[in-house]
Design a protein around this motif. Structure first.
Motif, PDB file in Angstrom:
ATOM      1  N   ALA A  62       0.822  -1.212   0.000  1.00 11.77           N
ATOM      2  CA  ALA A  62       0.000   0.000   0.000  1.00 11.77           C
ATOM      3  C   ALA A  62       0.856   1.262   0.000  1.00 11.77           C
ATOM      4  CB  ALA A  62      -0.944  -0.001   1.201  1.00 11.77           C
ATOM      5  N   ASP A  63       2.097   1.151   0.471  1.00  8.52           N
ATOM      6  CA  ASP A  63       2.965   2.327   0.500  1.00  8.52           C
ATOM      7  C   ASP A  63       3.307   2.812  -0.911  1.00  8.52           C
ATOM      8  OD1 ASP A  63       4.401   4.200   2.225  1.00  8.52           O
ATOM      9  OD2 ASP A  63       6.208   3.385   1.285  1.00  8.52           O
ATOM     10  N   ILE A  64       3.232   1.922  -1.903  1.00  4.02           N
ATOM     11  CA  ILE A  64       3.484   2.334  -3.283  1.00  4.02           C
ATOM     12  C   ILE A  64       2.453   3.370  -3.715  1.00  4.02           C
ATOM     13  CG2 ILE A  64       3.544   1.543  -5.688  1.00  4.02           C
ATOM     14  CD1 ILE A  64       4.524  -1.177  -4.598  1.00  4.02           C
ATOM     15  N   VAL A  65       1.194   3.160  -3.310  1.00  5.34           N
ATOM     16  CA  VAL A  65       0.140   4.119  -3.640  1.00  5.34           C
ATOM     17  C   VAL A  65       0.456   5.475  -3.022  1.00  5.34           C
ATOM     18  CG1 VAL A  65      -2.323   4.630  -3.432  1.00  5.34           C
ATOM     19  CG2 VAL A  65      -1.561   2.270  -3.801  1.00  5.34           C
ATOM     20  N   CYS A  66       0.969   5.470  -1.786  1.00  6.89           N
ATOM     21  CA  CYS A  66       1.339   6.723  -1.114  1.00  6.89           C
ATOM     22  C   CYS A  66       2.483   7.416  -1.846  1.00  6.89           C
ATOM     23  CB  CYS A  66       1.738   6.442   0.332  1.00  6.89           C
ATOM     24  SG  CYS A  66       0.493   5.587   1.313  1.00  6.89           S
ATOM     25  N   GLN A  67       3.486   6.646  -2.231  1.00 13.11           N
ATOM     26  CA  GLN A  67       4.634   7.231  -2.934  1.00 13.11           C
ATOM     27  C   GLN A  67       4.220   7.812  -4.283  1.00 13.11           C
ATOM     28  OE1 GLN A  67       8.379   4.896  -2.911  1.00 13.11           O
ATOM     29  NE2 GLN A  67       7.313   3.465  -1.554  1.00 13.11           N
ATOM     30  N   VAL A  68       3.340   7.112  -4.988  1.00 11.61           N
ATOM     31  CA  VAL A  68       2.876   7.606  -6.289  1.00 11.61           C
ATOM     32  C   VAL A  68       2.108   8.912  -6.115  1.00 11.61           C
ATOM     33  CG1 VAL A  68       1.270   7.150  -8.182  1.00 11.61           C
ATOM     34  CG2 VAL A  68       2.853   5.361  -7.430  1.00 11.61           C
ATOM     35  N   ASN A 106      12.868   9.627 -13.618  1.00 15.18           N
ATOM     36  CA  ASN A 106      13.440   8.372 -13.123  1.00 15.18           C
ATOM     37  C   ASN A 106      12.648   7.838 -11.934  1.00 15.18           C
ATOM     38  OD1 ASN A 106      15.468   8.500 -15.050  1.00 15.18           O
ATOM     39  ND2 ASN A 106      16.946   9.503 -13.674  1.00 15.18           N
ATOM     40  N   LEU A 107      12.225   8.746 -11.050  1.00 19.94           N
ATOM     41  CA  LEU A 107      11.430   8.338  -9.891  1.00 19.94           C
ATOM     42  C   LEU A 107      10.105   7.722 -10.336  1.00 19.94           C
ATOM     43  CD1 LEU A 107      10.730   8.236  -6.878  1.00 19.94           C
ATOM     44  CD2 LEU A 107       9.963  10.627  -7.068  1.00 19.94           C
ATOM     45  N   LEU A 108       9.427   8.372 -11.280  1.00 19.25           N
ATOM     46  CA  LEU A 108       8.141   7.863 -11.750  1.00 19.25           C
ATOM     47  C   LEU A 108       8.298   6.530 -12.481  1.00 19.25           C
ATOM     48  CD1 LEU A 108       6.541  11.195 -13.021  1.00 19.25           C
ATOM     49  CD2 LEU A 108       5.901   9.910 -10.977  1.00 19.25           C
ATOM     50  N   ASP A 109       9.352   6.395 -13.264  1.00 14.35           N
ATOM     51  CA  ASP A 109       9.611   5.125 -13.955  1.00 14.35           C
ATOM     52  C   ASP A 109       9.834   4.000 -12.945  1.00 14.35           C
ATOM     53  OD1 ASP A 109       9.361   6.284 -16.430  1.00 14.35           O
ATOM     54  OD2 ASP A 109      11.524   6.527 -16.753  1.00 14.35           O
ATOM     55  N   ASP A 110      10.582   4.294 -11.884  1.00 13.08           N
ATOM     56  CA  ASP A 110      10.851   3.289 -10.851  1.00 13.08           C
ATOM     57  C   ASP A 110       9.559   2.903 -10.126  1.00 13.08           C
ATOM     58  OD1 ASP A 110      12.731   1.719  -9.152  1.00 13.08           O
ATOM     59  OD2 ASP A 110      11.987   3.078  -7.588  1.00 13.08           O
ATOM     60  N   LEU A 111       8.721   3.895  -9.816  1.00 14.16           N
ATOM     61  CA  LEU A 111       7.450   3.610  -9.147  1.00 14.16           C
ATOM     62  C   LEU A 111       6.525   2.782 -10.036  1.00 14.16           C
ATOM     63  CD1 LEU A 111       6.744   7.034  -7.406  1.00 14.16           C
ATOM     64  CD2 LEU A 111       7.273   4.852  -6.285  1.00 14.16           C
ATOM     65  N   GLU A 112       6.582   3.026 -11.352  1.00  9.85           N
ATOM     66  CA  GLU A 112       5.756   2.234 -12.261  1.00  9.85           C
ATOM     67  C   GLU A 112       6.171   0.767 -12.246  1.00  9.85           C
ATOM     68  OE1 GLU A 112       4.267   2.208 -16.947  1.00  9.85           O
ATOM     69  OE2 GLU A 112       5.313   3.955 -16.106  1.00  9.85           O
ATOM     70  N   GLU A 168       4.744  -4.690 -10.489  1.00  9.52           N
ATOM     71  CA  GLU A 168       5.094  -5.916  -9.775  1.00  9.52           C
ATOM     72  C   GLU A 168       4.090  -6.211  -8.658  1.00  9.52           C
ATOM     73  OE1 GLU A 168       7.002  -9.339  -8.492  1.00  9.52           O
ATOM     74  OE2 GLU A 168       7.254  -8.196 -10.354  1.00  9.52           O
ATOM     75  N   ALA A 169       3.698  -5.188  -7.922  1.00  9.76           N
ATOM     76  CA  ALA A 169       2.797  -5.374  -6.789  1.00  9.76           C
ATOM     77  C   ALA A 169       1.379  -5.744  -7.213  1.00  9.76           C
ATOM     78  CB  ALA A 169       2.764  -4.110  -5.939  1.00  9.76           C
TER      79      ALA A 169
END
Length: 279
Positions: free
Chosen positions: A157-163, A239-245, A250-251
């Motif tokens: 769920a933290d991925i949603v927060c980071q995005v 780069n940050l957005l590409d990494d989050l994608e 994966e998640a």
């Protein structure tokens, strides 16, 4: 085909939030309706309320592009005979209505408060009292919103927060104002503080974030990258957005969805005026 599908009615049975409004409304006819901050999706649902006693519809937007988008949609939905489209800002220099006594049986504020930062920042606490002024006695006000995404969460769920943080950072760095959602408790406090209306109930609808939905939020950030200066900062954000994608993909592989936050519907009623006769 996909484009055509976006022009068809949306029924409450197929959407939990709009279905929640219909459930809270019960057998009471919708009557004269105000869509206080309209959009294509809310109009597609509102077009079905002719079957539930909607007699007139006034739809307001502060966005010229939105007005151009919904004008042909109203005809495709077959509600042009009962619909008035209005361009205006609730807190602009010109009043929305020519008279303050323009009253409605039902007012829908569909994610309106969350969108206000882009049109009327710092006025959010004044929105509910302003809408309440346009309710008939016994009329209903429905406020739709989203519980803000927290700063952090456990697990995937933290991925949603980071995005959410990265998307909003892109908008701010590009000189734009992101949406600012308000929690359910804040809305309920505003209703309780507003003279003349009474809180009825609130419904909560959990959000399950699909991979496609998360990627759309990432792309919403990417569309502003070219406005970010200097170039080095633009590249770092990309780069940050590409990494989050990659993390989000994966998640959410194999159709997994991440549950975090919720949408809500708050309903309130305009109190009947009590006339005290002199003795």
């Amino acid at each position: 085909m996909a484009s055509a599908a976006k022009d068809v009615p949306v029924y409450g049975k197929d959407d939990s939030i709009f279905g929640g409004i219909e459930e809270q409304q019960g057998d009471k006819p919708f009557g004269k309706v105000l869509d206080a901050g309209t959009g294509r999706y809310s109009l597609r649902w509102l077009s079905t309320l002719k079957e539930k006693g909607m007699t007139e519809l006034t739809a307001i937007t502060a966005d010229d592009k939105m007005l151009k988008s919904i004008t042909p949609l109203v005809e495709k939905l077959g509600i042009q005979d009962i619909t008035s489209l209005v361009i205006g800002n609730w807190f602009g220099p010109e009043p929305i209505f020519s008279t303050e006594h323009e009253l409605f049986d039902t007012i829908v504020a569909d994610y309106l408060i969350g969108a206000m930062d882009g049109f009327s920042p710092y006025k959010q606490d004044q929105m509910i009292p302003k809408l309440a002024q346009h309710l008939k006695p016994g009329g209903r006000l429905y406020i739709v919103g989203m519980e803000p995404i927290p700063d952090s969460a456990e697990g995937d769920a933290d991925i949603v927060c980071q995005v959410a943080r990265a998307r909003d950072a892109c908008l701010l760095l590009a000189g734009r104002r992101p949406y600012r959602e308000y929690p359910l408790t804040w809305v309920k406090r505003q209703v309780d503080r507003t003279t003349g209306i009474q809180f009825l109930q609130a419904g909560e609808y959990p959000i399950r974030h699909s991979g496609n939905f998360i990627v759309r939020q990432i792309n919403n950030g990417k569309r502003w990258l070219k406005l970010i200066k200097p170039k080095e900062l633009e590249n770092e954000m990309k780069n940050l957005l590409d990494d989050l994608e990659k993390q989000a993909t994966e998640a959410t592989k194999d159709g997994n969805k991440i549950e975090l936050s919720f949408n809500y519907v708050v309903s309130a009623v305009k109190m009947e005026e009590v006339v005290i006769e002199a003795t």
